[in-house]
Each structure stands twice: as C-alpha cells, then as structure tokens.
Design a protein around this motif. Structure first.
Motif, PDB file in Angstrom:
ATOM      1  N   ASP A   1       0.922  -1.107  -0.136  1.00  0.00           N
ATOM      2  CA  ASP A   1      -0.019   0.004   0.062  1.00  0.00           C
ATOM      3  C   ASP A   1       0.947   1.279   0.089  1.00  0.00           C
ATOM      4  O   ASP A   1       1.889   1.219   0.703  1.00  0.00           O
ATOM      5  CB  ASP A   1      -0.880  -0.035   1.349  1.00  0.00           C
ATOM      6  CG  ASP A   1      -2.076  -1.020   1.199  1.00  0.00           C
ATOM      7  OD1 ASP A   1      -2.138  -1.747   0.064  1.00  0.00           O
ATOM      8  OD2 ASP A   1      -2.597  -1.208   2.079  1.00  0.00           O
ATOM      9  N   TYR A   2       0.409   2.191  -0.825  1.00  0.00           N
ATOM     10  CA  TYR A   2       0.979   3.490  -0.553  1.00  0.00           C
ATOM     11  C   TYR A   2       0.823   4.291   0.854  1.00  0.00           C
ATOM     12  O   TYR A   2      -0.328   3.956   1.362  1.00  0.00           O
ATOM     13  CB  TYR A   2       0.475   4.392  -1.646  1.00  0.00           C
ATOM     14  CG  TYR A   2       1.179   4.044  -2.904  1.00  0.00           C
ATOM     15  CD1 TYR A   2       2.486   4.329  -3.563  1.00  0.00           C
ATOM     16  CD2 TYR A   2       0.527   3.133  -3.912  1.00  0.00           C
ATOM     17  CE1 TYR A   2       2.873   4.105  -4.678  1.00  0.00           C
ATOM     18  CE2 TYR A   2       0.986   2.555  -5.043  1.00  0.00           C
ATOM     19  CZ  TYR A   2       2.074   3.242  -5.646  1.00  0.00           C
ATOM     20  OH  TYR A   2       2.696   2.808  -6.564  1.00  0.00           O
ATOM     21  N   LEU A   3       1.507   5.222   1.205  1.00  0.00           N
ATOM     22  CA  LEU A   3       1.313   5.685   2.213  1.00  0.00           C
ATOM     23  C   LEU A   3      -0.040   6.320   2.602  1.00  0.00           C
ATOM     24  O   LEU A   3      -0.561   6.428   3.816  1.00  0.00           O
ATOM     25  CB  LEU A   3       2.577   6.525   2.654  1.00  0.00           C
ATOM     26  CG  LEU A   3       3.797   5.879   3.148  1.00  0.00           C
ATOM     27  CD1 LEU A   3       4.863   6.842   3.385  1.00  0.00           C
ATOM     28  CD2 LEU A   3       3.707   4.909   4.002  1.00  0.00           C
ATOM     29  N   ASP A   4      -0.503   7.251   1.527  1.00  0.00           N
ATOM     30  CA  ASP A   4      -2.009   7.733   1.478  1.00  0.00           C
ATOM     31  C   ASP A   4      -3.080   6.569   1.938  1.00  0.00           C
ATOM     32  O   ASP A   4      -3.891   6.635   2.706  1.00  0.00           O
ATOM     33  CB  ASP A   4      -2.244   8.582   0.380  1.00  0.00           C
ATOM     34  CG  ASP A   4      -2.289   7.704  -0.875  1.00  0.00           C
ATOM     35  OD1 ASP A   4      -1.605   6.863  -1.064  1.00  0.00           O
ATOM     36  OD2 ASP A   4      -3.243   8.102  -1.635  1.00  0.00           O
ATOM     37  N   GLU A   5      -2.797   5.280   1.370  1.00  0.00           N
ATOM     38  CA  GLU A   5      -3.720   4.389   1.432  1.00  0.00           C
ATOM     39  C   GLU A   5      -3.441   4.005   2.763  1.00  0.00           C
ATOM     40  O   GLU A   5      -4.576   3.602   3.556  1.00  0.00           O
ATOM     41  CB  GLU A   5      -3.528   3.099   0.614  1.00  0.00           C
ATOM     42  CG  GLU A   5      -3.870   3.416  -0.943  1.00  0.00           C
ATOM     43  CD  GLU A   5      -3.148   2.547  -1.959  1.00  0.00           C
ATOM     44  OE1 GLU A   5      -3.962   2.457  -2.911  1.00  0.00           O
ATOM     45  OE2 GLU A   5      -2.186   1.761  -1.615  1.00  0.00           O
ATOM     46  N   VAL A   6      -2.496   3.710   3.330  1.00  0.00           N
ATOM     47  CA  VAL A   6      -2.085   3.310   4.978  1.00  0.00           C
ATOM     48  C   VAL A   6      -2.810   4.131   5.915  1.00  0.00           C
ATOM     49  O   VAL A   6      -3.538   3.750   6.787  1.00  0.00           O
ATOM     50  CB  VAL A   6      -0.659   3.229   5.255  1.00  0.00           C
ATOM     51  CG1 VAL A   6      -0.197   3.110   6.636  1.00  0.00           C
ATOM     52  CG2 VAL A   6      -0.125   2.078   4.265  1.00  0.00           C
ATOM     53  N   GLU A   7      -2.501   5.575   5.633  1.00  0.00           N
ATOM     54  CA  GLU A   7      -3.253   6.707   6.141  1.00  0.00           C
ATOM     55  C   GLU A   7      -4.748   6.428   6.296  1.00  0.00           C
ATOM     56  O   GLU A   7      -5.362   6.706   7.409  1.00  0.00           O
ATOM     57  CB  GLU A   7      -2.760   7.998   5.770  1.00  0.00           C
ATOM     58  CG  GLU A   7      -3.251   9.193   6.689  1.00  0.00           C
ATOM     59  CD  GLU A   7      -2.735  10.674   6.190  1.00  0.00           C
ATOM     60  OE1 GLU A   7      -1.636  10.980   6.885  1.00  0.00           O
ATOM     61  OE2 GLU A   7      -3.013  10.841   4.961  1.00  0.00           O
ATOM     62  N   ARG A   8      -5.375   6.123   5.264  1.00  0.00           N
ATOM     63  CA  ARG A   8      -7.007   6.086   4.984  1.00  0.00           C
ATOM     64  C   ARG A   8      -7.370   4.935   5.880  1.00  0.00           C
ATOM     65  O   ARG A   8      -8.373   4.765   6.446  1.00  0.00           O
ATOM     66  CB  ARG A   8      -7.165   5.926   3.559  1.00  0.00           C
ATOM     67  CG  ARG A   8      -8.240   6.801   3.256  1.00  0.00           C
ATOM     68  CD  ARG A   8      -8.646   6.691   1.872  1.00  0.00           C
ATOM     69  NE  ARG A   8      -7.588   7.440   0.957  1.00  0.00           N
ATOM     70  CZ  ARG A   8      -7.020   6.609  -0.123  1.00  0.00           C
ATOM     71  NH1 ARG A   8      -7.026   5.388  -0.507  1.00  0.00           N
ATOM     72  NH2 ARG A   8      -6.029   7.195  -0.877  1.00  0.00           N
TER      73      ARG A   8
END
Length: 83
Positions: free
Chosen positions: A45-52
């Motif tokens: 996962d990209y970090l924006d997906e992890v954050e979400r």
C-alpha cells in the motif's frame, strides 16, 4: 499529488518508524513499517492508503490518523557564521 502517493511501505526500511497522530484527540503512537506490513497486511500500500485505513487506538475515539515519517538521526546546529 503528495509524497504519500509516491512511497509504498516496502520502499521504507523495516525498522523505520512512522508517527501516527489522531486528528481528533491528538493521541500519537509510533508503529514501525514491519509491524504495519505484516500484521496489518499493508506491505504494498502507498502511504496515503495506509493513512486512510488506520484509525485511532485510543479507547472510544476511532478518529482519523495522520502519518508522518519519523527521523531518529542527530541534528547539528549551524556552526559557521556569515562574514
């Protein structure tokens, strides 16, 4: 586009820590990349997906999380002066 859309968890060192701060209550925790990649199954996962996909672990909060890269290196003050 931000830096969070360009970096995946597998791109970071396994011992790298992320700062996960709740936007509601301000609770912070510092999970490492290995913990998120293995236990949460977010390795690609990209970090924006992890954050979400992360939510606050503080009891009763469940607020949205903002992540940041944590830097553990030493910093040095400015040594030279202007002439």
């Amino acid at each position: 586009m931000s830096w969070k859309t360009e970096i995946q968890l597998v791109d970071l060192d396994k011992s790298q820590k992320l700062e996960a701060t709740c936007q509601e209550c301000g609770h912070s925790r510092y999970p490492n990349v290995h913990e998120l990649a293995t236990r949460q199954g977010m390795a690609y996962d990209y970090l924006d997906e992890v954050e979400r996909n992360l939510f606050c672990v503080n009891r009763g909060c469940n607020g949205r999380i903002r992540i940041a890269l944590s830097h553990t290196g030493d910093t040095e003050g400015f040594v030279a002066g202007l002439a």
